[in-house]
Design a protein around this motif. Structure first.
Motif, PDB file in Angstrom:
ATOM      1  N   SER A  37       1.001  -1.431   0.065  1.00 41.10           N
ATOM      2  CA  SER A  37      -0.194   0.076  -0.484  1.00 41.10           C
ATOM      3  C   SER A  37       1.075   1.278  -0.160  1.00 41.10           C
ATOM      4  O   SER A  37       1.930   0.796  -0.108  1.00 41.10           O
ATOM      5  CB  SER A  37      -0.925  -0.111   0.935  1.00 41.10           C
ATOM      6  N   SER A  38      -0.012   2.367  -0.038  1.00 42.26           N
ATOM      7  CA  SER A  38       1.168   3.469   0.565  1.00 42.26           C
ATOM      8  C   SER A  38       1.488   3.760   1.374  1.00 42.26           C
ATOM      9  O   SER A  38       1.360   2.976   2.363  1.00 42.26           O
ATOM     10  CB  SER A  38      -0.041   4.847  -0.278  1.00 42.26           C
ATOM     11  N   ASP A  49      -3.156   4.329   2.215  1.00 44.18           N
ATOM     12  CA  ASP A  49      -4.369   4.373   1.084  1.00 44.18           C
ATOM     13  C   ASP A  49      -4.035   2.845   0.364  1.00 44.18           C
ATOM     14  O   ASP A  49      -2.495   2.178  -0.184  1.00 44.18           O
ATOM     15  CB  ASP A  49      -3.841   5.445  -0.185  1.00 44.18           C
ATOM     16  N   VAL A  50      -5.138   2.389   0.662  1.00 48.71           N
ATOM     17  CA  VAL A  50      -4.741   0.889  -0.185  1.00 48.71           C
ATOM     18  C   VAL A  50      -5.187   0.484  -1.335  1.00 48.71           C
ATOM     19  O   VAL A  50      -4.884  -0.306  -1.916  1.00 48.71           O
ATOM     20  CB  VAL A  50      -5.824  -0.167   1.072  1.00 48.71           C
ATOM     21  N   GLY A  51      -5.724   0.862  -1.733  1.00 51.00           N
ATOM     22  CA  GLY A  51      -6.974   0.781  -2.735  1.00 51.00           C
ATOM     23  C   GLY A  51      -7.176  -0.192  -3.669  1.00 51.00           C
ATOM     24  O   GLY A  51      -7.241  -0.607  -4.768  1.00 51.00           O
ATOM     25  N   GLN A  52      -8.281  -0.915  -2.595  1.00 51.40           N
ATOM     26  CA  GLN A  52      -9.170  -1.981  -3.014  1.00 51.40           C
ATOM     27  C   GLN A  52     -10.710  -1.531  -3.243  1.00 51.40           C
ATOM     28  O   GLN A  52     -10.883  -0.881  -1.552  1.00 51.40           O
ATOM     29  CB  GLN A  52      -8.824  -3.769  -2.050  1.00 51.40           C
ATOM     30  N   PRO A  53     -10.986  -2.017  -3.359  1.00 52.45           N
ATOM     31  CA  PRO A  53     -12.517  -1.459  -4.108  1.00 52.45           C
ATOM     32  C   PRO A  53     -13.572  -1.842  -2.437  1.00 52.45           C
ATOM     33  O   PRO A  53     -14.266  -0.949  -2.536  1.00 52.45           O
ATOM     34  CB  PRO A  53     -13.283  -3.003  -4.865  1.00 52.45           C
ATOM     35  N   HIS A 111     -11.125  -2.260   0.677  1.00 54.42           N
ATOM     36  CA  HIS A 111     -10.953  -1.262   1.738  1.00 54.42           C
ATOM     37  C   HIS A 111      -9.716  -0.444   1.160  1.00 54.42           C
ATOM     38  O   HIS A 111      -8.778  -0.450   0.808  1.00 54.42           O
ATOM     39  CB  HIS A 111      -9.489  -2.659   1.424  1.00 54.42           C
ATOM     40  N   VAL A 112     -10.374   1.030   0.948  1.00 54.07           N
ATOM     41  CA  VAL A 112      -9.845   2.143  -0.124  1.00 54.07           C
ATOM     42  C   VAL A 112      -8.974   2.464   0.225  1.00 54.07           C
ATOM     43  O   VAL A 112      -7.485   2.802  -0.070  1.00 54.07           O
ATOM     44  CB  VAL A 112     -10.983   3.395  -0.355  1.00 54.07           C
ATOM     45  N   ALA A 113      -9.094   2.664   1.971  1.00 53.86           N
ATOM     46  CA  ALA A 113      -7.833   3.707   2.812  1.00 53.86           C
ATOM     47  C   ALA A 113      -9.093   3.591   4.060  1.00 53.86           C
ATOM     48  O   ALA A 113      -9.568   2.497   4.506  1.00 53.86           O
ATOM     49  CB  ALA A 113      -8.201   4.853   2.822  1.00 53.86           C
ATOM     50  N   THR A 149     -13.768   2.405   2.950  1.00 55.67           N
ATOM     51  CA  THR A 149     -12.682   3.772   4.117  1.00 55.67           C
ATOM     52  C   THR A 149     -12.703   2.561   5.690  1.00 55.67           C
ATOM     53  O   THR A 149     -14.323   2.184   6.349  1.00 55.67           O
ATOM     54  CB  THR A 149     -13.119   5.161   4.194  1.00 55.67           C
TER      55      THR A 149
END
Length: 217
Positions: free
Chosen positions: A23-24, A36-40, A42-44, A68
């Motif tokens: 992740s970020s 920021d994780v960026g998964q549908p 698990h967005v952040a 979130t």
């Protein structure tokens, strides 16, 4: 590690977690960190090592994106009144640490173990001789810390020592790579295993995610 504050321990944990998950980098916030994780689903995630009602309510009020997540290092019952509709409570977690030492665990009869390291993450896979999945786990290197992540054992292969095999193998891999301290956030189910292996609970963690009803979106 009795003299290390919870904020420092949580920072050590997320330093390894972001390596493990790809992740970020954590973004510093007055109350903790955003990742920021960026998964549908698990967005952040917002990580608060010492959550206060005011900080949590501000984050909740500013959140509109489903997926979130909040990671609050406190008991579930303490923080649940601070969130509103749409926030779902996950299973409680426990931040745990241990002093890493080299180990050479034996693989139980009927199983094989494969391990590999790539990009700072060591992974362990346990299968039956027929190739069926039995257990797995990974540990990410972050300086002198090794952060254990995603340990699981198939229901059909539990209570056969495979969880301990995975953990000891991961701990040894991190030790050999230069880590001296292990960190993880475990589930209630995993807590007993980790405690038996010398891990110490340092703090509870409440885990919530935002999934509003269609009418609330």
């Amino acid at each position: 590690m009795p003299d290390i504050r919870i904020r420092e321990l949580v920072r050590m944990w997320i330093n390894g977690w972001v390596v493990s998950r790809g992740s970020s980098d954590p973004i510093d916030e007055p109350w903790g960190w955003t990742i920021d994780v960026g998964q549908p689903k698990h967005v952040a995630r917002h990580v608060l090592p010492e959550p206060s009602e005011g900080d949590v309510r501000k984050i909740v009020a500013a959140t509109s994106a489903p997926g979130t997540r909040l990671k609050l290092f406190a008991e579930d019952q303490a923080v649940l009144p601070w969130v509103g509709p749409g926030w779902r409570l996950d299973s409680p977690g426990f931040l745990m640490t241990c002093h890493l030492v080299p180990e050479r665990p034996e693989v139980p009869a009927g199983y094989t173990l494969t391990s590999w390291t790539r990009g700072g993450v060591s992974r362990v896979l346990v299968r039956t001789h027929a190739g069926h999945f039995a257990a797995r786990g990974q540990i990410a290197q972050a300086g002198a810390q090794g952060v254990v992540d995603q340990v699981e054992t198939s229901v059909a292969h539990r209570r056969k020592g495979l969880g301990g095999l995975v953990m000891r193998t991961l701990q040894s891999a991190a030790y050999e790579a230069g880590a001296t301290t292990g960190l993880l956030v475990g589930t209630p189910e995993g807590r007993a295993l980790y405690s038996s292996l010398g891990w110490t609970v340092r703090a509870p963690m409440a885990s919530l995610w935002y999934e509003p009803s269609d009418a609330a979106r």
